[in-house]
Write a protein that holds these residues in place. Structure first.
Motif, PDB file in Angstrom:
ATOM      1  N   UNK A  58       0.693  -1.233   0.099  1.00  0.00           N
ATOM      2  CA  UNK A  58       0.106  -0.200  -0.072  1.00  0.00           C
ATOM      3  C   UNK A  58       0.964   1.141   0.056  1.00  0.00           C
ATOM      4  N   UNK A  59       1.798   1.275   0.905  1.00  0.00           N
ATOM      5  CA  UNK A  59       2.655   2.720   1.143  1.00  0.00           C
ATOM      6  C   UNK A  59       3.641   2.662  -0.057  1.00  0.00           C
ATOM      7  N   UNK A  66      10.091   1.576  -1.586  1.00  0.00           N
ATOM      8  CA  UNK A  66      11.047   2.169  -0.362  1.00  0.00           C
ATOM      9  C   UNK A  66      10.358   2.853   0.681  1.00  0.00           C
ATOM     10  N   UNK A  67       9.255   3.516   0.471  1.00  0.00           N
ATOM     11  CA  UNK A  67       8.646   4.055   1.487  1.00  0.00           C
ATOM     12  C   UNK A  67       8.173   3.367   2.643  1.00  0.00           C
ATOM     13  N   UNK A  68       7.481   1.911   2.273  1.00  0.00           N
ATOM     14  CA  UNK A  68       7.313   1.261   3.447  1.00  0.00           C
ATOM     15  C   UNK A  68       8.573   0.873   4.466  1.00  0.00           C
ATOM     16  N   UNK A  69       9.926   0.642   3.682  1.00  0.00           N
ATOM     17  CA  UNK A  69      10.884   0.434   4.727  1.00  0.00           C
ATOM     18  C   UNK A  69      11.025   1.522   5.566  1.00  0.00           C
ATOM     19  N   UNK A  70      11.152   2.707   5.268  1.00  0.00           N
ATOM     20  CA  UNK A  70      11.245   3.958   6.085  1.00  0.00           C
ATOM     21  C   UNK A  70      10.212   4.157   6.977  1.00  0.00           C
ATOM     22  N   UNK A  71       8.840   3.751   6.715  1.00  0.00           N
ATOM     23  CA  UNK A  71       7.798   4.166   7.536  1.00  0.00           C
ATOM     24  C   UNK A  71       7.885   2.948   8.676  1.00  0.00           C
ATOM     25  N   UNK A  72       8.142   1.691   8.341  1.00  0.00           N
ATOM     26  CA  UNK A  72       8.260   0.639   9.517  1.00  0.00           C
ATOM     27  C   UNK A  72       9.745   0.535  10.101  1.00  0.00           C
TER      28      UNK A  72
END
Length: 135
Positions: A58-59, A66-72
């Motif tokens: 989703x993110x 790569x956005x999901x890695x930064x968010x998590x």
């Protein structure tokens, strides 16, 4: 356009941009499909990984790879994704209120035609109410 921040992640989002809203709608639709595909039974670790994958997709589809890695923050936990989704939803609601307030400035508030305005003024005046038995 506004800046949405979550932990170390920052992104420019524009909820008045049709292209961004279309991307958001597609990401939400894909998230719903992915969540429905998660098996109902199995090892807890596998179920959690499947949920993490759903939110990561989703993110990443919304903000880029790569956005999901930064968010998590590199973790394989559902918690930061749920918190980020809630934060994005609250940010959407606050921006929606802001856009509505801006738009309301340009809505004409004439109060009707002359006959309607005079009727409303008579209904609200003290003398009219006193003379006609209304309080």
């Amino acid at each position: 356009m506004s800046l949405w921040k979550f932990n170390d992640f920052e992104a420019e989002v524009d909820f008045a941009d049709a292209d961004f809203i279309e991307t958001l709608e597609e990401a939400q639709a894909q998230l719903e499909k992915d969540v429905l595909a998660i098996p109902a039974v199995g090892k807890v670790s596998d179920l959690l990984r499947a949920q993490v994958d759903c939110y990561a997709n989703f993110f990443d589809s919304l903000f880029g790879n790569g956005a999901s890695n930064i968010i998590a923050e590199g973790r394989c936990s559902v918690t930061p994704y749920i918190e980020a989704a809630n934060s994005l939803f609250e940010f959407y609601n606050s921006e929606n209120v802001r856009y509505t307030n801006i738009g309301n400035k340009y809505i004409p508030r004439s109060g009707g035609n002359r006959q309607q305005r005079r009727y409303n003024e008579r209904q609200n005046s003290r003398n009219y109410n006193r003379n006609h038995g209304r309080k």
